[in-house]
Design a protein around this motif. Structure first.
Motif, mmCIF file in Angstrom:
data_model
loop_
_atom_site.group_PDB
_atom_site.id
_atom_site.type_symbol
_atom_site.label_atom_id
_atom_site.label_comp_id
_atom_site.label_asym_id
_atom_site.label_seq_id
_atom_site.Cartn_x
_atom_site.Cartn_y
_atom_site.Cartn_z
ATOM 1 N N TRP A 79 0.812 -1.212 0.000
ATOM 2 C CA TRP A 79 0.000 0.000 0.000
ATOM 3 C C TRP A 79 0.846 1.262 0.000
ATOM 4 N N ALA A 84 -4.167 0.431 -2.247
ATOM 5 C CA ALA A 84 -3.575 -0.814 -1.740
ATOM 6 C C ALA A 84 -3.785 -1.916 -2.774
ATOM 7 N N PRO A 98 -5.299 -0.935 2.998
ATOM 8 C CA PRO A 98 -4.920 -2.337 3.154
ATOM 9 C C PRO A 98 -5.905 -3.125 4.018
#
Length: 186
Positions: A79, A84, A98
């Motif tokens: 990320w 991400a 993330p």
């Protein structure tokens, strides 16, 4: 020629050695870049699993390599601010954070952004929290984002003490983060 070869060999050997842990840090909040490895175990009402991980973090980017029986064999979660990526043997996904992608690995929302702080024994500044500390100032319990966390083991790393094991529970979902190796980076 022999002298040049000896110098090249010495440089090669020096490059292969692991970097020593920096001892310049006196507080966990000073550690902004790190490598850590260990094991993540999780349990939901319907599933469970574990994997080893290798996490590399800088102030603006992160990457976690997972290997083991998470249902994917191995996975890579990376990320940057606002984006991400998750790559597994079963596919690739993108999201804004993330934590959104960790759902694909565990079946629940794993707060990766907060884990960046929790793994250093810090309260995540992005949400209200209640915490208890020991006499040395280390977190023992933390309630944040609906998670109840227990920090039951710490380890010395250079001149700071960092979590070794974190247990967390939220709405029947649980995870344990066991950090085997901490490497703060300058």
């Amino acid at each position: 020629m022999i002298r040049v070869a000896a110098v090249a060999l010495a440089l090669l050997l020096a490059a292969c050695q692991q970097q020593p842990v920096s001892t310049d840090f006196t507080r966990p909040d000073q550690i902004l870049k790190w490598r850590m490895s260990g094991k993540l175990g999780y349990r939901t009402e319907a599933d469970g699993g574990s994997a080893t991980f290798d996490w590399h973090q800088t102030p603006r980017q992160g990457e976690i390599q997972f290997s083991g029986p998470l249902g994917f064999g191995s996975a890579e979660l990376r990320w940057d601010p606002g984006l991400a990526h998750l790559r597994t043997a079963k596919g690739e996904w993108q999201a804004r954070t993330p934590g959104e992608l960790a759902w694909h690995l565990t079946g629940f929302w794993l707060p990766v952004s907060a884990l960046e702080y929790w793994s250093r024994g810090l309260v995540w500044p992005g949400a209200p929290a209640q915490s208890d500390r020991d006499q040395a100032g280390n977190l023992i319990t933390l309630n944040q984002l609906g998670w109840q966390l227990q920090f039951d083991r710490y380890q010395p790393v250079g001149r700071v003490t960092l979590p070794h094991r974190i247990k967390a529970e939220q709405d029947g979902n649980r995870f344990t983060l066991l950090i085997r190796d901490w490497r703060p980076l300058p």
